[in-house]
Design a protein around this motif. Structure first.
Motif, PDB file in Angstrom:
ATOM      1  N   TYR A  39       6.980   5.308   0.753  1.00  0.00           N
ATOM      2  CA  TYR A  39       7.030   6.213   1.899  1.00  0.00           C
ATOM      3  C   TYR A  39       7.032   5.352   3.150  1.00  0.00           C
ATOM      4  CZ  TYR A  39       6.413  10.760   4.148  1.00  0.00           C
ATOM      5  OH  TYR A  39       6.617  11.922   4.855  1.00  0.00           O
ATOM      6  N   ASP A  40       8.099   5.448   3.974  1.00  0.00           N
ATOM      7  CA  ASP A  40       8.125   4.670   5.209  1.00  0.00           C
ATOM      8  C   ASP A  40       8.499   5.563   6.392  1.00  0.00           C
ATOM      9  OD1 ASP A  40      11.314   3.020   4.448  1.00  0.00           O
ATOM     10  OD2 ASP A  40      10.877   5.052   5.136  1.00  0.00           O
ATOM     11  N   ASP A  41       8.876   4.945   7.507  1.00  0.00           N
ATOM     12  CA  ASP A  41       9.177   5.718   8.707  1.00  0.00           C
ATOM     13  C   ASP A  41      10.279   6.753   8.496  1.00  0.00           C
ATOM     14  OD1 ASP A  41       8.621   2.909  10.966  1.00  0.00           O
ATOM     15  OD2 ASP A  41       7.247   4.405  10.137  1.00  0.00           O
ATOM     16  N   GLU A  42      11.143   6.481   7.521  1.00  0.00           N
ATOM     17  CA  GLU A  42      12.226   7.451   7.282  1.00  0.00           C
ATOM     18  C   GLU A  42      11.843   8.501   6.257  1.00  0.00           C
ATOM     19  OE1 GLU A  42      14.523   4.097   7.379  1.00  0.00           O
ATOM     20  OE2 GLU A  42      13.929   4.647   9.417  1.00  0.00           O
ATOM     21  N   GLY A  43      10.625   8.445   5.734  1.00  0.00           N
ATOM     22  CA  GLY A  43      10.179   9.451   4.776  1.00  0.00           C
ATOM     23  C   GLY A  43      10.046   8.894   3.373  1.00  0.00           C
ATOM     24  N   PRO A  44      10.047   9.797   2.353  1.00  0.00           N
ATOM     25  CA  PRO A  44       9.875   9.352   0.964  1.00  0.00           C
ATOM     26  C   PRO A  44      11.180   8.786   0.399  1.00  0.00           C
ATOM     27  CG  PRO A  44      10.072  11.745   1.044  1.00  0.00           C
ATOM     28  CD  PRO A  44      10.158  11.260   2.462  1.00  0.00           C
ATOM     29  N   PRO A 104       0.802  -1.227   0.000  1.00  0.00           N
ATOM     30  CA  PRO A 104       0.000   0.000   0.000  1.00  0.00           C
ATOM     31  C   PRO A 104       0.832   1.274   0.000  1.00  0.00           C
ATOM     32  CG  PRO A 104      -0.962  -1.595   1.477  1.00  0.00           C
ATOM     33  CD  PRO A 104       0.334  -2.188   1.018  1.00  0.00           C
ATOM     34  N   SER A 105       2.074   1.200   0.451  1.00  0.00           N
ATOM     35  CA  SER A 105       2.861   2.434   0.484  1.00  0.00           C
ATOM     36  C   SER A 105       4.030   2.409  -0.491  1.00  0.00           C
ATOM     37  CB  SER A 105       3.376   2.679   1.903  1.00  0.00           C
ATOM     38  OG  SER A 105       4.075   1.548   2.365  1.00  0.00           O
ATOM     39  N   CYS A 106       3.981   1.521  -1.457  1.00  0.00           N
ATOM     40  CA  CYS A 106       5.118   1.359  -2.351  1.00  0.00           C
ATOM     41  C   CYS A 106       4.662   0.942  -3.743  1.00  0.00           C
ATOM     42  CB  CYS A 106       6.023   0.286  -1.745  1.00  0.00           C
ATOM     43  SG  CYS A 106       7.545   0.102  -2.593  1.00  0.00           S
ATOM     44  N   GLY A 107       5.230   1.616  -4.786  1.00  0.00           N
ATOM     45  CA  GLY A 107       4.852   1.233  -6.140  1.00  0.00           C
ATOM     46  C   GLY A 107       6.028   1.363  -7.080  1.00  0.00           C
ATOM     47  N   HIS A 163       4.011  -4.109   6.668  1.00  0.00           N
ATOM     48  CA  HIS A 163       4.342  -3.991   5.244  1.00  0.00           C
ATOM     49  C   HIS A 163       5.846  -4.009   5.068  1.00  0.00           C
ATOM     50  CE1 HIS A 163       0.314  -3.438   4.068  1.00  0.00           C
ATOM     51  NE2 HIS A 163       0.146  -2.331   4.738  1.00  0.00           N
ATOM     52  N   LYS A 164       6.309  -4.657   4.032  1.00  0.00           N
ATOM     53  CA  LYS A 164       7.749  -4.709   3.783  1.00  0.00           C
ATOM     54  C   LYS A 164       8.238  -3.313   3.416  1.00  0.00           C
ATOM     55  CE  LYS A 164      11.296  -7.449   1.619  1.00  0.00           C
ATOM     56  NZ  LYS A 164      11.620  -8.811   1.287  1.00  0.00           N
ATOM     57  N   LEU A 205      20.259  -6.392  10.245  1.00  0.00           N
ATOM     58  CA  LEU A 205      21.184  -6.112   9.144  1.00  0.00           C
ATOM     59  C   LEU A 205      20.433  -5.654   7.903  1.00  0.00           C
ATOM     60  CD1 LEU A 205      23.670  -9.065   9.565  1.00  0.00           C
ATOM     61  CD2 LEU A 205      24.270  -6.656   9.611  1.00  0.00           C
ATOM     62  N   ARG A 206      19.315  -6.314   7.606  1.00  0.00           N
ATOM     63  CA  ARG A 206      18.562  -5.969   6.393  1.00  0.00           C
ATOM     64  C   ARG A 206      17.835  -4.647   6.530  1.00  0.00           C
ATOM     65  NH1 ARG A 206      16.080 -11.317   6.053  1.00  0.00           N
ATOM     66  NH2 ARG A 206      17.591 -12.646   5.011  1.00  0.00           N
ATOM     67  N   GLU A 207      17.130  -4.500   7.664  1.00  0.00           N
ATOM     68  CA  GLU A 207      16.259  -3.335   7.809  1.00  0.00           C
ATOM     69  C   GLU A 207      16.986  -2.133   8.395  1.00  0.00           C
ATOM     70  OE1 GLU A 207      12.452  -3.626   8.036  1.00  0.00           O
ATOM     71  OE2 GLU A 207      12.504  -5.591   7.084  1.00  0.00           O
ATOM     72  N   GLU A 208      18.188  -2.353   8.880  1.00  0.00           N
ATOM     73  CA  GLU A 208      18.977  -1.281   9.508  1.00  0.00           C
ATOM     74  C   GLU A 208      18.213  -0.625  10.647  1.00  0.00           C
ATOM     75  OE1 GLU A 208      20.502   1.305   6.424  1.00  0.00           O
ATOM     76  OE2 GLU A 208      21.078  -0.439   5.250  1.00  0.00           O
ATOM     77  N   ARG A 209      17.423  -1.405  11.348  1.00  0.00           N
ATOM     78  CA  ARG A 209      16.725  -0.919  12.534  1.00  0.00           C
ATOM     79  C   ARG A 209      16.370  -2.116  13.390  1.00  0.00           C
ATOM     80  NH1 ARG A 209      10.818  -1.382  11.975  1.00  0.00           N
ATOM     81  NH2 ARG A 209      10.415  -2.406   9.992  1.00  0.00           N
ATOM     82  N   GLU A 210      15.940  -1.836  14.646  1.00  0.00           N
ATOM     83  CA  GLU A 210      15.569  -2.953  15.516  1.00  0.00           C
ATOM     84  C   GLU A 210      14.087  -3.266  15.332  1.00  0.00           C
ATOM     85  OE1 GLU A 210      18.735  -3.618  18.541  1.00  0.00           O
ATOM     86  OE2 GLU A 210      17.282  -2.285  19.520  1.00  0.00           O
ATOM     87  N   ILE A 211      13.742  -4.520  15.618  1.00  0.00           N
ATOM     88  CA  ILE A 211      12.357  -4.952  15.401  1.00  0.00           C
ATOM     89  C   ILE A 211      11.453  -4.370  16.487  1.00  0.00           C
ATOM     90  CG2 ILE A 211      12.502  -7.085  16.752  1.00  0.00           C
ATOM     91  CD1 ILE A 211      10.935  -8.431  14.437  1.00  0.00           C
TER      92      ILE A 211
END
Lengths: 237, 203
Positions: A141-146, A72-75, A106-107, B76-82
């Motif tokens: 768009y994720d927690d770190e922004g666009p 939903p947040s990625c295309g 979401h991945k 390592l993949r997500e560069e953040r903690e779960i």
């Protein structure tokens, strides 16, 4: 890599004497023959845009889609060989769903891009297959922004503030370079995307022969309907 | 005797005001014979996620190692903690993957989210239950439920929470032959974790 009906167990992509992987170079050529696609990252979102031209008036435009949602947040969008693109869309979507099943979330776009890049690289080093003839532009768009990423047939990926792939990419990129600044808002980015698109467009550009999608702070990837596009196009005129 | 009762355990997690506690006994036995009195059953996954594993000791240790492996790759993949919810979803998924040959473990996830405590308990197949007050697991869950139900109250401070959790655990294991022989309590707050050993009956 399982190639059951092929007697090839060695890669078709091999080094030339000058150290190049010619199959990948040729794939990049195929990409630059494809219809232009571009992406712009704004302060508060990302916009993706592509041409959608068909050889005949008889083609049903609504049945074809180039801008595809992965989560939903990625295309993403592509330039190059359409059928190859479809395969990558399906693989990315499956990967996203497997992640959702395991983590309930979401991945993130970076993970998706890494997955896609890994698959594309695999096809340059596996038996009996050829590289994908597409360059992808992935937005999210994720927690770190666009975010905006480009993935090439080699499997290399890059994070961009703005980029273009396909037929007119060099001109489009220089056009974008002149106009880009870090503080641009999503609406301005859409405006710039349309202007850039028009630069290399053959014939009249209207809401039926381009496709445009955005993802903003609402984190919803959305392909704009022709009516909405019409409004933006009118502004750009 | 059920396989889940072979080694013995008592684990409890409780929510306070912007803090969460998770406590466990430290006995490991082979049926009635006590073998270890320093057996770890609560593990730190990240600064804000702890997991308590009750059940067959070999599966407790294996699951702990598997989770450590999965989280290392994730970081390592997500560069953040779960996050706590994603971690609970992961554990649930891992357990259900073994639906027809399960890990004999009933986990408890205790974590701290930006907006408050997170508690989750699961059965051995991964069916989760999310609560706002407490979750329990082990060989004396009836005792633990009774103690927690009467002693828990909302918005406890870290010190009050520590007292409540400790009393619940110590009283419960005293009426269970398979658990006890020492206990440890971890209190998670936004500023850090405090871990304390409890002095209880060594029988």
């Amino acid at each position: 890599m399982d190639t059951a009906d092929s007697s090839y167990s060695y890669s078709l992509t091999t080094f030339s004497r000058s150290g190049k992987l010619l199959q990948i170079e040729y794939a990049l050529t195929a990409v630059s023959e494809g219809k232009t696609a571009l992406g712009i990252k704004a302060r508060n979102g990302v916009v993706l845009c592509t041409e959608k031209k068909f050889p005949s008036k008889l083609v049903d435009r609504a049945a074809v889609r180039k801008l595809e949602m992965l989560t939903p947040s990625c295309g993403m969008v592509f330039a190059g060989v359409g059928p190859d693109y479809r395969v990558l869309v399906m693989k990315a979507r499956k990967s996203a769903q497997q992640y959702k099943l395991a983590y309930g979330e979401h991945k993130p776009i970076r993970g998706l891009v890494q997955d896609l890049a890994a698959v594309m690289q695999e096809y340059t080093q596996s038996g009996g297959v050829r590289p994908f003839g597409v360059s992808l532009l992935v937005c999210g768009y994720d927690d770190e922004g666009p975010h905006l990423y480009q993935v090439d047939p080699s499997g290399a990926f890059y994070g961009w503030k703005a980029s273009a792939v396909g037929k007119n990419f060099k001109n489009a990129r220089s056009f974008l370079e002149k106009r880009y600044n870090d503080d641009v808002e999503l609406d301005d980015a859409i405006h710039t995307a349309l202007l850039t698109m028009r630069e290399g467009f053959e014939g009249e550009m209207n809401e039926h022969n381009i496709e445009l999608a955005v993802v903003g702070t609402d984190r919803q990837f959305k392909v704009l309907a022709p009516a909405e596009l019409r409004d933006y196009l009118d502004e750009a005129n | 005797m059920s396989i889940l009762e072979h080694n013995g355990a008592a684990i409890i997690a409780m929510a306070g005001k912007d803090c969460v506690a998770i406590a466990a006994d430290t006995r490991m036995g082979l049926r009635q014979q006590t073998v270890a009195t320093d057996f770890e059953k609560v593990f730190k996954m990240t600064d804000s996620v702890f997991v308590g594993l009750a059940g067959l000791a070999t599966d407790v240790q294996t699951l702990r190692n598997t989770l450590k492996f999965r989280l290392a790759l994730y970081a390592l993949r997500e560069e953040r903690e779960i996050k706590p919810d994603a971690f609970a979803a992961l554990v649930s998924h891992m357990l259900y993957e073994k639906r027809f040959g399960p890990y004999f473990v009933e986990p408890i996830v205790a974590g701290l989210k930006p907006d408050g405590p997170f508690l989750c308990g699961m059965d051995l197949l991964g069916a989760p239950v999310f609560t706002e007050d407490f979750v329990v697991a082990g060989t004396c869950t009836e005792n633990l439920h009774g103690m927690a139900e009467s002693m828990w109250r909302p918005d406890m401070s870290p010190d009050e929470l520590f007292e409540t959790v400790s009393q619940c655990l110590l009283s419960s294991v005293d009426r269970d032959a398979m658990s006890g022989w020492g206990a440890v309590v971890h209190i998670l707050t936004p500023t850090g974790v405090t871990s304390k050993k409890l002095k209880g009956r060594m029988d």
